[in-house]
Design a protein around this motif. Structure first.
Motif, PDB file in Angstrom:
ATOM      1  N   UNK A   1       0.619  -1.312  -0.124  1.00 15.04           N
ATOM      2  CA  UNK A   1      -0.044   0.076  -0.087  1.00 15.04           C
ATOM      3  C   UNK A   1       0.845   1.209   0.055  1.00 15.04           C
ATOM      4  N   UNK A   2       2.187   1.150  -0.138  1.00 18.84           N
ATOM      5  CA  UNK A   2       2.839   2.356  -0.084  1.00 18.84           C
ATOM      6  C   UNK A   2       2.842   2.786  -1.439  1.00 18.84           C
ATOM      7  N   UNK A   3       2.392   4.440  -1.373  1.00 16.15           N
ATOM      8  CA  UNK A   3       2.252   5.136  -2.626  1.00 16.15           C
ATOM      9  C   UNK A   3       3.512   5.696  -3.077  1.00 16.15           C
ATOM     10  N   UNK A   4       4.395   4.762  -3.791  1.00 18.58           N
ATOM     11  CA  UNK A   4       5.636   5.088  -4.278  1.00 18.58           C
ATOM     12  C   UNK A   4       6.009   4.511  -5.701  1.00 18.58           C
ATOM     13  N   UNK A   5       6.002   5.256  -6.658  1.00 18.35           N
ATOM     14  CA  UNK A   5       6.338   4.573  -8.051  1.00 18.35           C
ATOM     15  C   UNK A   5       7.375   4.229  -8.327  1.00 18.35           C
ATOM     16  N   UNK A   6       8.484   4.541  -7.704  1.00 16.86           N
ATOM     17  CA  UNK A   6       9.763   4.185  -7.889  1.00 16.86           C
ATOM     18  C   UNK A   6      10.031   2.701  -7.125  1.00 16.86           C
ATOM     19  N   UNK A   7       9.246   2.301  -6.568  1.00 11.63           N
ATOM     20  CA  UNK A   7       9.122   0.775  -6.018  1.00 11.63           C
ATOM     21  C   UNK A   7       7.979  -0.086  -6.701  1.00 11.63           C
ATOM     22  N   UNK A   8       6.979   0.446  -6.856  1.00 17.78           N
ATOM     23  CA  UNK A   8       5.696  -0.018  -7.243  1.00 17.78           C
ATOM     24  C   UNK A   8       5.703  -0.406  -8.682  1.00 17.78           C
ATOM     25  N   UNK A   9       6.144   0.356  -9.469  1.00 12.75           N
ATOM     26  CA  UNK A   9       6.111   0.354 -11.013  1.00 12.75           C
ATOM     27  C   UNK A   9       7.569   0.252 -11.600  1.00 12.75           C
ATOM     28  N   UNK A  10       7.458  -0.337 -12.898  1.00 15.13           N
ATOM     29  CA  UNK A  10       8.975  -0.181 -13.821  1.00 15.13           C
ATOM     30  C   UNK A  10       9.474   1.261 -13.994  1.00 15.13           C
ATOM     31  N   UNK A  11      10.710   1.413 -13.501  1.00 18.98           N
ATOM     32  CA  UNK A  11      11.059   2.929 -13.830  1.00 18.98           C
ATOM     33  C   UNK A  11      11.569   2.923 -15.159  1.00 18.98           C
ATOM     34  N   UNK A  12      11.813   4.236 -15.634  1.00 17.24           N
ATOM     35  CA  UNK A  12      12.341   4.492 -16.877  1.00 17.24           C
ATOM     36  C   UNK A  12      13.816   4.133 -17.198  1.00 17.24           C
ATOM     37  N   UNK A  13      14.095   4.787 -18.124  1.00 16.96           N
ATOM     38  CA  UNK A  13      15.366   4.335 -18.571  1.00 16.96           C
ATOM     39  C   UNK A  13      16.275   5.663 -19.180  1.00 16.96           C
ATOM     40  N   UNK A  14      17.703   5.444 -18.786  1.00 17.56           N
ATOM     41  CA  UNK A  14      18.531   6.413 -19.490  1.00 17.56           C
ATOM     42  C   UNK A  14      18.610   8.101 -19.306  1.00 17.56           C
ATOM     43  N   UNK A  15      17.485   8.782 -19.624  1.00 17.26           N
ATOM     44  CA  UNK A  15      17.441  10.174 -19.760  1.00 17.26           C
ATOM     45  C   UNK A  15      17.791  10.920 -18.570  1.00 17.26           C
ATOM     46  N   UNK A  16      17.970  10.305 -17.494  1.00 10.73           N
ATOM     47  CA  UNK A  16      18.201  10.661 -16.093  1.00 10.73           C
ATOM     48  C   UNK A  16      19.958  10.820 -15.800  1.00 10.73           C
ATOM     49  N   UNK A  17      20.475  10.271 -16.558  1.00  9.02           N
ATOM     50  CA  UNK A  17      21.939  10.119 -16.403  1.00  9.02           C
ATOM     51  C   UNK A  17      22.665  11.185 -17.132  1.00  9.02           C
ATOM     52  N   UNK A  18      23.387  11.994 -16.417  1.00  5.49           N
ATOM     53  CA  UNK A  18      24.636  12.842 -16.878  1.00  5.49           C
ATOM     54  C   UNK A  18      25.767  12.189 -17.014  1.00  5.49           C
ATOM     55  N   UNK A  19      26.355  12.437 -18.177  1.00  2.00           N
ATOM     56  CA  UNK A  19      27.236  11.986 -18.588  1.00  2.00           C
ATOM     57  C   UNK A  19      28.708  12.929 -18.139  1.00  2.00           C
TER      58      UNK A  19
ATOM     59  N   UNK B   1      24.622   6.586 -26.410  1.00  2.00           N
ATOM     60  CA  UNK B   1      25.264   5.293 -26.792  1.00  2.00           C
ATOM     61  C   UNK B   1      26.234   4.978 -25.458  1.00  2.00           C
ATOM     62  N   UNK B   2      26.950   5.737 -24.958  1.00  2.75           N
ATOM     63  CA  UNK B   2      27.830   5.603 -23.833  1.00  2.75           C
ATOM     64  C   UNK B   2      26.791   5.539 -22.692  1.00  2.75           C
ATOM     65  N   UNK B   3      25.892   6.351 -22.249  1.00  2.43           N
ATOM     66  CA  UNK B   3      24.812   6.222 -21.294  1.00  2.43           C
ATOM     67  C   UNK B   3      24.302   4.823 -21.253  1.00  2.43           C
ATOM     68  N   UNK B   4      23.911   4.330 -22.486  1.00  4.27           N
ATOM     69  CA  UNK B   4      23.339   2.974 -22.517  1.00  4.27           C
ATOM     70  C   UNK B   4      24.325   2.111 -21.931  1.00  4.27           C
ATOM     71  N   UNK B   5      25.633   2.178 -22.238  1.00  4.64           N
ATOM     72  CA  UNK B   5      26.630   1.194 -21.868  1.00  4.64           C
ATOM     73  C   UNK B   5      26.764   1.336 -20.266  1.00  4.64           C
ATOM     74  N   UNK B   6      26.612   2.335 -19.810  1.00 13.57           N
ATOM     75  CA  UNK B   6      26.641   2.551 -18.431  1.00 13.57           C
ATOM     76  C   UNK B   6      25.451   1.951 -17.664  1.00 13.57           C
ATOM     77  N   UNK B   7      24.390   2.430 -17.871  1.00 12.00           N
ATOM     78  CA  UNK B   7      23.222   1.417 -17.505  1.00 12.00           C
ATOM     79  C   UNK B   7      23.420   0.052 -17.757  1.00 12.00           C
ATOM     80  N   UNK B   8      23.664  -0.417 -18.743  1.00  6.38           N
ATOM     81  CA  UNK B   8      23.802  -1.852 -18.768  1.00  6.38           C
ATOM     82  C   UNK B   8      24.691  -2.559 -17.664  1.00  6.38           C
ATOM     83  N   UNK B   9      25.978  -1.682 -17.316  1.00  7.67           N
ATOM     84  CA  UNK B   9      26.945  -2.107 -16.642  1.00  7.67           C
ATOM     85  C   UNK B   9      26.439  -1.981 -15.109  1.00  7.67           C
ATOM     86  N   UNK B  10      25.377  -1.103 -14.970  1.00  4.40           N
ATOM     87  CA  UNK B  10      25.026  -1.108 -13.460  1.00  4.40           C
ATOM     88  C   UNK B  10      23.481  -1.706 -13.387  1.00  4.40           C
TER      89      UNK B  10
END
Length: 280
Positions: A31-49, A92-101
């Protein structure tokens, strides 16, 4: 913590019903209202290279070139050419970093699902608290002294009381100091809640109709507050609670009012003391 030595639990009329059973409603993972735990999170665009990540990625690419090409082109020239393609190559590099993590990007849900949490605020005059936790200003709130055993771990009864941390980034890996990061972190936009949370294993709680409750000892509730938009039904329910249940008879009861000239709330003690009735 708080100048008053109290923390405050907000709720709707179900909180009043729980008090009659000497309980407080808990928030469970489901019942926790928290989308970061209860749903699938987004990808990529939040990462600053960062520049360091950029340089390391270029070095990996340069080192992967065939020997005859590296013999003809030094790293500085190669890096200059890649700089011309930076906008495209960065993604492309951001995608690589996300894959590593990837192995680090999923929180330990089983750990978080094993606890239930009591949500608490530092003041009974918090507008966001009344809106989010207090039934859109129509609910109730109770003040709980922080020196009560309720908040203390005991032998075989671990409990963790921590202030919620607010920020732009969340912690995914549990540590000794933060064993349940998903329960104790929220976005910066929620910082005005000034929230604390008491986490405990579900085995210490009671379950009823899919809801978890924390048993209360005698004298734990010090004050009772009614939201600024609570109607007469809520007021009557609280007065009846105090009239019929001895343990709440001495609680101070306050009506929360909206201030006239500012966006603030004020507490006004309800002086109706007609609480005669049977003991608990």
């Amino acid at each position: 913590m708080t100048d008053s030595g109290l923390l405050y639990c907000y709720g709707d009329q179900r909180l009043v019903a729980a008090l009659k059973r000497n309980e407080l409603p808990l928030t469970a993972f489901e019942t926790l209202p928290n989308p970061w735990l209860q749903t699938h999170t987004g990808v990529g665009n939040e990462v600053d290279l960062t520049e360091d990540q950029w340089q390391r990625a270029l070095r990996r690419r340069y080192d992967a070139l065939p020997d005859h090409i590296r013999a003809a082109v030094d790293f500085e020239y190669f890096a200059g050419q890649m700089e011309l393609k930076r906008d495209t190559l960065s993604a492309e590099i951001v995608d690589e970093i996300l894959a590593e993590q990837a192995s680090e990007n999923s929180i330990d849900l089983a750990r978080h699902q094993g606890v239930a949490v009591l949500r608490l605020l530092e003041s009974p005059l918090n507008p966001l608290g009344w809106q989010v936790l207090g039934d859109n200003y129509q609910g109730v709130c109770v003040g709980l002294p922080v020196d009560q055993a309720l908040f203390q771990p005991g032998k075989g009864q671990p409990r963790l009381l921590r202030h919620v941390r607010y920020g732009p980034h969340r912690t995914l890996e549990a540590t000794d100091n933060l064993p349940f990061p998903g329960w104790f972190e929220e976005p910066e936009a929620m910082a005005s809640l000034h929230e604390w949370r008491l986490a405990l294993p579900r085995r210490q709680a009671r379950q009823r109709d899919g809801q978890w409750f924390l048993p209360l000892g005698q004298g734990v509730v010090r004050d009772i507050y009614l939201g600024p938009m609570a109607d007469d039904t809520v007021l009557h329910a609280v007065r009846e609670l105090q009239r019929l249940y001895q343990r709440y008879r001495q609680c101070r009861r306050y009506l929360i009012k909206a201030a006239h000239r500012s966006f603030s709330l004020q507490g006004q003690q309800d002086t109706d003391q007609d609480l005669g009735g049977r003991p608990e």
